[in-house]
Design a protein around this motif. Structure first.
Motif, mmCIF file in Angstrom:
data_model
loop_
_atom_site.group_PDB
_atom_site.id
_atom_site.type_symbol
_atom_site.label_atom_id
_atom_site.label_comp_id
_atom_site.label_asym_id
_atom_site.label_seq_id
_atom_site.Cartn_x
_atom_site.Cartn_y
_atom_site.Cartn_z
ATOM 1 N N GLU A 68 0.833 -1.203 0.000
ATOM 2 C CA GLU A 68 0.000 0.000 0.000
ATOM 3 C C GLU A 68 0.866 1.251 0.000
ATOM 4 O O GLU A 68 0.588 2.228 -0.718
ATOM 5 C CB GLU A 68 -0.924 0.002 1.213
ATOM 6 N N GLU A 69 1.951 1.224 0.774
ATOM 7 C CA GLU A 69 2.869 2.369 0.816
ATOM 8 C C GLU A 69 3.575 2.550 -0.526
ATOM 9 O O GLU A 69 3.766 3.690 -0.992
ATOM 10 C CB GLU A 69 3.890 2.172 1.935
ATOM 11 N N LYS A 86 1.241 4.253 -2.966
ATOM 12 C CA LYS A 86 1.138 5.694 -2.726
ATOM 13 C C LYS A 86 2.391 6.431 -3.181
ATOM 14 O O LYS A 86 2.319 7.514 -3.764
ATOM 15 C CB LYS A 86 0.886 5.946 -1.234
ATOM 16 N N ARG A 111 2.406 6.327 -6.924
ATOM 17 C CA ARG A 111 1.134 6.820 -7.473
ATOM 18 C C ARG A 111 0.564 5.867 -8.514
ATOM 19 O O ARG A 111 0.193 6.250 -9.623
ATOM 20 C CB ARG A 111 1.311 8.222 -8.064
#
Length: 319
Positions: free
Chosen positions: A10-11, A14, A17
């Motif tokens: 998930e990191e 992010k 992007r």
């Protein structure tokens, strides 16, 4: 290695992007080394930096002319005048949209594709407001049994548009391995002891849930866990994998990624919507060309879980 020197998927999504599905694809292909800690995949910071450095190197080399190998399929770039680049917002969550963005970027330098990872209804609302150029949608209509067209007609009232098929895919239940609670139908969600996890409002999966609940006369208050929402298919499947819920609803591909069983319910049509106006004539032509190309369809097939019989077919358009 300590958690300060590594990242969760998930990191990574992010930081880069991109969608979590794309991160899992990079891991699966071996482009991004990862390892499992309990139920969680992690990527070392050094491996992330190495991947970014490699990606930058490949990007810098792309404009240089080179002779393709025998039988290679190469998209011919279209040269445009400096300053004529147009930002194109492609809205939706499936990894196929990342692939479309990549092909559009390489085939036509007139466009700079940008990605927005929001659900079907919110994507259509953004298009209505002039904030999205290519929108994906998989919205089931319980009255007609049809996908997308009724919802697009309602939201884009007053606009001229085209609906083009991108792919079809199975949607269904994520359940624990072996399906110990014997969940097979929507009615089973009302059984005592069944805990579900929901999708966020405005997503295609949430629309399917609400329409099926209405058709089967199921109230949200009748189902444990109805109020718990997750933002994408992987998050829902992951909640089931962690045994925090017995069932969730999403696409088949995410089930295979996180290791839960899948009960197919409906083959949903995943379409693209583009506005028909003079500014978009070239964009529509380019998107249709990409969708119908052998190269793009081969790449989609390689991912697995997609049905491409109608890819590139115009399903509906206004005049």
């Amino acid at each position: 290695m300590s958690s300060e020197n590594s990242y969760t998927t998930e990191e990574i999504a992010k930081l880069l992007r991109i969608s979590k599905l794309t991160v899992y694809d990079l891991i699966k292909k071996g482009d991004l080394p990862a390892y499992r800690v309990g139920r969680q995949m992690r990527v070392d910071a050094s491996d992330l930096e190495a991947y970014k450095a490699k990606a930058k190197g490949e990007y810098k080399q792309q404009p240089a002319a080179s002779a393709p190998g025998a039988g290679a399929q190469v998209a011919e770039p279209v040269l445009v005048k400096a300053g004529a680049v147009r930002d194109i917002i492609i809205s939706g969550q499936d990894v196929s949209l990342d692939m479309l963005a990549s092909h559009l970027r390489s085939r036509d330098q007139a466009y700079r594709p940008l990605r927005s990872y929001v659900g079907s209804i919110n994507s259509l609302i953004a298009m209505y407001a002039g904030q999205a150029d290519i929108v994906s949608t998989h919205l089931f209509d319980g009255e007609t049994g049809e996908y997308n067209i009724p919802h697009v007609r309602s939201i884009l009232s007053g606009h001229r548009y085209m609906i083009v098929n991108l792919l079809s895919r199975w949607a269904g239940f994520y359940v624990q391995p072996g399906n110990p609670k014997a969940i097979q139908t929507w009615a089973d969600l009302r059984k005592a002891g069944i805990q579900m996890v929901n999708r966020e409002k405005g997503s295609g999966a949430r629309t399917l849930i609400e329409e099926e609940f209405r058709l089967h006369k199921i109230k949200g208050s009748d189902v444990m866990g109805y109020e718990r929402e997750e933002a994408n298919h992987l998050a829902v499947a992951g909640t089931v994998a962690r045994m925090e819920a017995d069932v969730g609803i999403g696409i088949e591909r995410a089930a295979a990624m996180v290791g839960v069983d899948f009960v197919p319910l409906v083959r949903e049509r995943y379409d693209l919507v583009l506005l028909k106006n003079e500014e978009n004539e070239q964009l529509i032509s380019r998107v249709l060309e990409i969708l119908r190309s052998e190269l793009f369809q081969k790449e989609l097939s390689a991912i697995g879980g997609y049905e491409l019989t109608h890819t590139g077919k115009i399903m509906y358009e206004t005049w």
